[in-house]
Design an enzyme around this catalytic site. Structure first.
Site, PDB file in Angstrom:
ATOM      1  N   TYR A  53      11.130  18.548  41.611  1.00 23.63           N
ATOM      2  CA  TYR A  53       9.880  17.796  41.627  1.00 23.63           C
ATOM      3  C   TYR A  53       9.052  18.254  42.822  1.00 23.63           C
ATOM      4  CZ  TYR A  53      11.868  14.462  38.238  1.00 23.63           C
ATOM      5  OH  TYR A  53      12.427  13.867  37.125  1.00 23.63           O
ATOM      6  N   GLY A 212       2.354   7.370  29.577  1.00 27.80           N
ATOM      7  CA  GLY A 212       1.128   6.655  29.930  1.00 27.80           C
ATOM      8  C   GLY A 212       0.317   6.187  28.735  1.00 27.80           C
ATOM      9  N   GLY A 216      -2.464   1.923  26.787  1.00 28.17           N
ATOM     10  CA  GLY A 216      -3.689   1.718  26.032  1.00 28.17           C
ATOM     11  C   GLY A 216      -4.888   2.442  26.609  1.00 28.17           C
ATOM     12  N   LYS A 217      -4.682   3.168  27.688  1.00 30.39           N
ATOM     13  CA  LYS A 217      -5.835   3.798  28.352  1.00 30.39           C
ATOM     14  C   LYS A 217      -6.478   4.916  27.530  1.00 30.39           C
ATOM     15  CE  LYS A 217      -3.389   5.272  31.895  1.00 30.39           C
ATOM     16  NZ  LYS A 217      -3.030   5.933  33.188  1.00 30.39           N
TER      17      LYS A 217
END
Length: 327
Positions: A53, A212, A216-217
């Site tokens: 990462y 994500g 609902g974005k």
């Protein structure tokens, strides 16, 4: 925050974990500090990272923060090894590579041990018993307290876990497995989750919010500051922007409206309380987003809502994944 046992072990972890995939790349030290402090103050303990990462920056950043911000003893640190930036070989499960990677992780984290050490992925070019021996050596040397695997399919998980429990007291029992699991990705229910349940292995779902999308974005457009608009993360989000995902997101939104909560809370509560799940791993861009996710602690979905969400997101299970006599 409620604590749960990680699989069939005595280790207890917070039932929501904090992910660090973007630390050191998209998440700077200031935002990372806010995230870790917010998580800790909410009673969170499980922090998940990996040696790849941010090319190691995520571990380094986490190590700096636990020096002065959050006591090491309050955290359950999970990291992974085995992924390599090699176009010809994506994973290296050799004993030498894994143990060297663990030592490098410990140096970046500034700690003598990690609480849970995962093999990041199955390496078909290395004998599985060699890969698993690295876990045994890590635990016996005290560099890791518990061991697990990540991104193993059903037969790989069952083979690894059975090998480990075939020599009790000599080999380290697998405590956990980490894979993507959400209302948009229920593939683990075919074979991985049944194997994990049978073998006493705790599930740590990654991307529990459907990368994500379940927030609902993306229902009407792609926000400019979202991962879907990011050059390097847009391909990661794109697979969940199809018509099937839209139907599921609409159902989550409807359930949220009916319960007077948010889609984030509904989606997280659903996966958090699935059989075999120990702790979904949540990644957030900032403390405000994390606080919104952690507010799920007080929510338990009504049975009828769970059944409706199960139905709308049901994956296709065909022979021989489940009881053939019902087909």
């Amino acid at each position: 925050m409620e604590q749960r046992h990680l699989g069939r072990t005595g280790l207890r972890v917070s039932r929501i974990g904090l992910g660090t995939l973007t630390w050191g790349r998209d998440t700077d030290e200031h935002d990372a500090a806010d995230l870790l402090k917010t998580f800790w103050e909410a009673g969170g303990s499980l922090v998940d990272t990996a040696d790849v990462y941010g090319d190691g920056e995520a571990e380094y950043l986490l190590g700096r923060l636990i020096e002065g911000l959050v006591p090491r003893r309050d955290l359950v640190i999970s990291t992974k090894a085995g992924s390599v930036p090699d176009p010809d070989r994506r994973f290296d499960g050799s004993r030498g590579h894994l143990l060297s990677a663990l030592d490098a992780s410990l140096a970046r984290l500034g700690t003598d041990y990690v609480d849970v050490w995962h093999i990041h992925a199955f390496d078909p070019d290395t004998p599985l018993e060699e890969t698993l021996q690295a876990l045994d050596l890590a635990v016996s040397s005290g560099r890791a307290r518990y061991a697990g695997v990540s991104n193993f399919c059903g037969w790989q998980l069952a083979k690894a876990a059975t090998w480990q429990i075939s020599a009790p007291g000599t080999r380290t029992r697998l405590a956990s497995t980490q894979l993507e699991y959400s209302l948009l990705q229920r593939g683990v229910e075919r074979e991985v989750l049944p194997a994990a349940l049978d073998l006493g292995i705790g599930m740590l779902p990654s991307s529990p919010l459907g990368r994500g999308v379940l927030t609902g974005k993306y229902r009407h457009s792609t926000p400019a500051d979202s991962r879907g608009a990011s050059e390097h993360l847009a391909p990661f989000v794109a697979p969940y922007l199809d018509d099937t995902a839209t139907r599921i997101v609409d159902a989550v939104t409807t359930a949220a409206d009916g319960l007077a909560v948010t889609p984030i809370q509904v989606a997280l509560a659903w996966v958090r309380d699935r059989p075999g799940v120990a702790a979904p791993i949540v990644g957030a861009r900032n403390a405000q987003q994390l606080t919104a996710a952690l507010s799920v602690e007080a929510l338990s979905l009504p049975d009828e809502i769970c059944r409706a969400l199960d139905d709308v997101s049901a994956p296709v299970h065909r022979y021989p994944d489940h009881d053939w006599s019902t087909l």
